[in-house]
Design a protein around this motif. Structure first.
Motif, PDB file in Angstrom:
ATOM      1  N   ARG A   5       0.835  -1.200   0.000  1.00  0.00           N
ATOM      2  CA  ARG A   5       0.000   0.000   0.000  1.00  0.00           C
ATOM      3  C   ARG A   5       0.868   1.247   0.000  1.00  0.00           C
ATOM      4  O   ARG A   5       2.017   1.214   0.422  1.00  0.00           O
ATOM      5  CB  ARG A   5      -0.877   0.059   1.257  1.00  0.00           C
ATOM      6  CG  ARG A   5      -1.775  -1.105   1.475  1.00  0.00           C
ATOM      7  CD  ARG A   5      -2.347  -1.100   2.866  1.00  0.00           C
ATOM      8  NE  ARG A   5      -1.259  -1.194   3.834  1.00  0.00           N
ATOM      9  CZ  ARG A   5      -1.418  -1.090   5.143  1.00  0.00           C
ATOM     10  NH1 ARG A   5      -2.609  -0.902   5.657  1.00  0.00           N
ATOM     11  NH2 ARG A   5      -0.394  -1.177   5.966  1.00  0.00           N
ATOM     12  N   ILE A   6       0.251   2.330  -0.421  1.00  0.00           N
ATOM     13  CA  ILE A   6       0.833   3.653  -0.246  1.00  0.00           C
ATOM     14  C   ILE A   6      -0.018   4.308   0.830  1.00  0.00           C
ATOM     15  O   ILE A   6      -1.232   4.448   0.673  1.00  0.00           O
ATOM     16  CB  ILE A   6       0.782   4.482  -1.538  1.00  0.00           C
ATOM     17  CG1 ILE A   6       1.547   3.786  -2.661  1.00  0.00           C
ATOM     18  CG2 ILE A   6       1.335   5.886  -1.288  1.00  0.00           C
ATOM     19  CD1 ILE A   6       1.361   4.430  -4.035  1.00  0.00           C
ATOM     20  N   LEU A   7       0.610   4.677   1.951  1.00  0.00           N
ATOM     21  CA  LEU A   7      -0.086   5.339   3.055  1.00  0.00           C
ATOM     22  C   LEU A   7       0.308   6.811   3.040  1.00  0.00           C
ATOM     23  O   LEU A   7       1.496   7.140   3.093  1.00  0.00           O
ATOM     24  CB  LEU A   7       0.299   4.699   4.390  1.00  0.00           C
ATOM     25  CG  LEU A   7       0.009   3.211   4.541  1.00  0.00           C
ATOM     26  CD1 LEU A   7       0.651   2.661   5.806  1.00  0.00           C
ATOM     27  CD2 LEU A   7      -1.487   2.966   4.547  1.00  0.00           C
ATOM     28  N   ILE A   8      -0.689   7.677   2.963  1.00  0.00           N
ATOM     29  CA  ILE A   8      -0.433   9.116   2.851  1.00  0.00           C
ATOM     30  C   ILE A   8      -0.888   9.829   4.120  1.00  0.00           C
ATOM     31  O   ILE A   8      -2.045   9.719   4.521  1.00  0.00           O
ATOM     32  CB  ILE A   8      -1.200   9.733   1.658  1.00  0.00           C
ATOM     33  CG1 ILE A   8      -0.959   8.963   0.363  1.00  0.00           C
ATOM     34  CG2 ILE A   8      -0.905  11.215   1.524  1.00  0.00           C
ATOM     35  CD1 ILE A   8       0.291   9.294  -0.354  1.00  0.00           C
ATOM     36  N   GLY A  67       3.994  -1.170   7.577  1.00  0.00           N
ATOM     37  CA  GLY A  67       4.906  -2.301   7.737  1.00  0.00           C
ATOM     38  C   GLY A  67       5.675  -2.570   6.465  1.00  0.00           C
ATOM     39  O   GLY A  67       5.608  -1.793   5.498  1.00  0.00           O
ATOM     40  N   PRO A  68       6.400  -3.674   6.430  1.00  0.00           N
ATOM     41  CA  PRO A  68       7.198  -4.018   5.248  1.00  0.00           C
ATOM     42  C   PRO A  68       6.338  -4.064   3.985  1.00  0.00           C
ATOM     43  O   PRO A  68       5.213  -4.565   4.013  1.00  0.00           O
ATOM     44  CB  PRO A  68       7.749  -5.410   5.591  1.00  0.00           C
ATOM     45  CG  PRO A  68       7.744  -5.460   7.091  1.00  0.00           C
ATOM     46  CD  PRO A  68       6.539  -4.661   7.503  1.00  0.00           C
ATOM     47  N   ALA A  81      10.174   8.093  11.429  1.00  0.00           N
ATOM     48  CA  ALA A  81      11.068   7.224  12.210  1.00  0.00           C
ATOM     49  C   ALA A  81      10.347   5.951  12.641  1.00  0.00           C
ATOM     50  O   ALA A  81      10.903   4.851  12.559  1.00  0.00           O
ATOM     51  CB  ALA A  81      11.613   7.974  13.427  1.00  0.00           C
ATOM     52  N   LYS A  82       9.105   6.083  13.078  1.00  0.00           N
ATOM     53  CA  LYS A  82       8.324   4.906  13.495  1.00  0.00           C
ATOM     54  C   LYS A  82       8.068   3.981  12.305  1.00  0.00           C
ATOM     55  O   LYS A  82       8.129   2.754  12.436  1.00  0.00           O
ATOM     56  CB  LYS A  82       7.006   5.345  14.121  1.00  0.00           C
ATOM     57  CG  LYS A  82       7.188   6.031  15.459  1.00  0.00           C
ATOM     58  CD  LYS A  82       5.874   6.598  15.967  1.00  0.00           C
ATOM     59  CE  LYS A  82       6.125   7.404  17.232  1.00  0.00           C
ATOM     60  NZ  LYS A  82       4.988   8.251  17.572  1.00  0.00           N
ATOM     61  N   CYS A  83       7.769   4.562  11.150  1.00  0.00           N
ATOM     62  CA  CYS A  83       7.478   3.757   9.961  1.00  0.00           C
ATOM     63  C   CYS A  83       8.734   3.057   9.438  1.00  0.00           C
ATOM     64  O   CYS A  83       8.672   1.900   9.026  1.00  0.00           O
ATOM     65  CB  CYS A  83       6.839   4.626   8.882  1.00  0.00           C
ATOM     66  SG  CYS A  83       5.211   5.262   9.365  1.00  0.00           S
ATOM     67  N   VAL A  84       9.866   3.749   9.464  1.00  0.00           N
ATOM     68  CA  VAL A  84      11.132   3.138   9.058  1.00  0.00           C
ATOM     69  C   VAL A  84      11.434   1.959   9.987  1.00  0.00           C
ATOM     70  O   VAL A  84      11.814   0.872   9.540  1.00  0.00           O
ATOM     71  CB  VAL A  84      12.285   4.173   9.064  1.00  0.00           C
ATOM     72  CG1 VAL A  84      13.646   3.499   8.992  1.00  0.00           C
ATOM     73  CG2 VAL A  84      12.131   5.156   7.912  1.00  0.00           C
ATOM     74  N   ALA A  88       8.728  -0.066   6.756  1.00  0.00           N
ATOM     75  CA  ALA A  88       8.123   0.591   5.587  1.00  0.00           C
ATOM     76  C   ALA A  88       9.149   1.494   4.906  1.00  0.00           C
ATOM     77  O   ALA A  88      10.085   1.981   5.538  1.00  0.00           O
ATOM     78  CB  ALA A  88       6.913   1.427   6.012  1.00  0.00           C
ATOM     79  N   ALA A  89       8.950   1.716   3.609  1.00  0.00           N
ATOM     80  CA  ALA A  89       9.719   2.730   2.880  1.00  0.00           C
ATOM     81  C   ALA A  89       9.034   4.061   3.160  1.00  0.00           C
ATOM     82  O   ALA A  89       7.808   4.133   3.211  1.00  0.00           O
ATOM     83  CB  ALA A  89       9.713   2.436   1.389  1.00  0.00           C
TER      84      ALA A  89
END
Length: 148
Positions: A5-8, A67-68, A81-84, A88-89
């Protein structure tokens, strides 16, 4: 494997339309997360998630969900930072990738700038305006992130 997914982080994102174009081309689901005020898209690949009013509610939802395999678009460094950390990219709207290699420096710079702003209440501005070149860099970076 979970769906990519792309999360915006949508409330102040200037590249929602560009991200939707890329998501449509790749047939990848895109999720716009906001406190409201964002017009839902007619595109069946685009989902709108409206979170409760309040500071950082959209960030909390994205951080808990990313997530990944996901690509997160945000200018919020603590959220990035939390997403990395979740695998996640992460891309800023100007196309800059935030990774394990540079997120620590981005957090430190953010904190330094916050300290400078609080030390000088008359300090105005600080950032350059979002430009057409930023949109182009974002499109290129999103394409590359989705191809990985």
């Amino acid at each position: 494997m979970t769906e990519r997914r792309i999360l915006i982080d949508a409330d102040a994102c200037p590249v929602k339309a560009e991200a939707e174009t890329v998501a449509t081309r790749h047939r990848i689901r895109m999720v716009l997360v906001s406190n409201g005020g964002i017009r839902p898209s007619a595109n069946p690949l685009v989902e709108s998630v409206f979170v409760a009013e309040g500071p950082d509610e959209a960030d909390k939802w994205i951080a808990a969900t990313a997530g990944p395999g996901d690509v997160v678009v945000t200018g919020d460094i603590p959220l990035a930072a939390k997403c990395v950390a979740a695998g996640a990219a992460v891309l800023k709207p100007n196309g800059e990738a935030l990774t394990t290699a540079n997120i620590g420096m981005a957090l430190a710079t953010r904190d330094l700038m916050a300290d400078l702003r609080s030390a000088d209440p008359f300090r105005q501005g600080g950032g350059r305006p979002f430009a057409k070149a930023d949109r182009s860099r974002f499109l290129d970076a999103l394409e590359r992130a989705l191809r990985r």
